[in-house]
Scaffold this active site. Structure first.
Site, PDB file in Angstrom:
ATOM      1  N   ASP A 113       0.862  -1.186   0.000  1.00  0.00           N
ATOM      2  CA  ASP A 113       0.000   0.000   0.000  1.00  0.00           C
ATOM      3  C   ASP A 113       0.893   1.228   0.000  1.00  0.00           C
ATOM      4  OD1 ASP A 113      -2.393  -1.356   0.045  1.00  0.00           O
ATOM      5  OD2 ASP A 113      -2.432  -1.509   2.224  1.00  0.00           O
ATOM      6  N   ASP A 163     -13.681  -5.827  -4.092  1.00  0.00           N
ATOM      7  CA  ASP A 163     -13.719  -5.942  -2.627  1.00  0.00           C
ATOM      8  C   ASP A 163     -15.131  -6.365  -2.240  1.00  0.00           C
ATOM      9  OD1 ASP A 163     -11.121  -5.015  -2.533  1.00  0.00           O
ATOM     10  OD2 ASP A 163     -11.709  -2.928  -2.212  1.00  0.00           O
TER      11      ASP A 163
END
Length: 252
Positions: free
Chosen positions: A11, A130
């Protein structure tokens, strides 16, 4: 026999890696190039980079970061976060990404997947999904904006639509399992692999080598992705691959 892939995920926030990383051998634990090189030395098959700021001001930084990593690392790189247009895809692919990953923008406008696939080839286009289990509806529900916003869309249905639109691969994260280190959501990946014919990267829940063995022996996904367990040194890529080989799962 196709080998299964092990993929660490970074990330990136304003050009720095977040989510806490404690590779002992790294002086600068936030530098994406150093971290990517460490994963390459461990034998990771690919790397996924997600830009979590993904605002316009951070976009230039991301392109520079991808360029810097691609110059130092020779495994395939998938980059996602905030991609809104074919021009965004082009900039990242030109900077050295092998694949681009679209999530919220593709849900809002599936034709983005089509446009990307037509210009760069399906193999370069990843749809990231997601999802959370919605018990009252007995289904997996799509979420956007980093899993924060639920959408009235069944994840298996959306997976089929994304592939039909042009996605050559799916990166599917169980938001229920994410960060728990309690194992992958096997039911989710069994349903997905039965529904679509493209490679699927499973993400969310990896906590042990046994979780990866279970994932690859009980589902037909192509790859397993993890962040924290690799970053915190709880597991290394070689440990995962050794366990998989012992379980007769083909790895590189």
């Amino acid at each position: 026999m196709l080998t299964k892939r092990i993929i660490p995920c970074l990330d990136v926030d304003h050009g720095r890696v977040k989510k806490g990383i404690n590779f002992v051998q790294l002086k600068d634990v936030g530098d994406p190039v150093a971290i990517a090189k460490a994963y390459q030395e461990q034998g990771a098959d690919e790397l996924v980079f997600l830009d979590i700021t993904a605002t316009n001001e951070a976009r230039g930084t991301l392109v520079q970061t991808v360029e810097a990593v691609a110059n130092q690392v020779f495994m395939p790189l998938t980059v996602g976060g905030g991609i809104q247009s074919v021009a965004d895809m082009h900039a990242l692919l030109r900077a050295g990404a092998d694949k681009v990953s679209l999530n919220s923008a593709a849900v809002a406008d599936p034709s983005l997947l089509t446009a990307g696939a037509e210009k760069f080839g399906r193999q370069a286009i990843v749809a990231a999904i997601d999802t959370r289990w919605q018990a009252d509806q007995n289904r997996y529900q799509v979420t956007v904006n980093g899993g924060r916003t639920p959408v009235d869309l069944d994840a298996i249905t959306w997976a089929k639509q994304a592939v039909a639109a042009g996605a050559g691969e799916l990166l599917v994260t169980s938001m229920d399992a994410d960060g728990t280190e309690s194992g992958f959501d096997l039911r989710l990946y069994q349903q997905l692999t039965a529904a679509v014919q493209v490679p699927i990267i499973a993400s969310g829940g990896a906590g042990s080598t046994a979780d990866f063995v279970q994932l690859f022996t009980q589902t037909t996904v192509s790859a397993g992705l993890a962040a924290s367990i690799f970053h915190f040194g709880e597991l290394t890529v070689p440990q995962v691959k050794t366990a998989l080989k012992q379980a007769k799962v083909a790895v590189r």
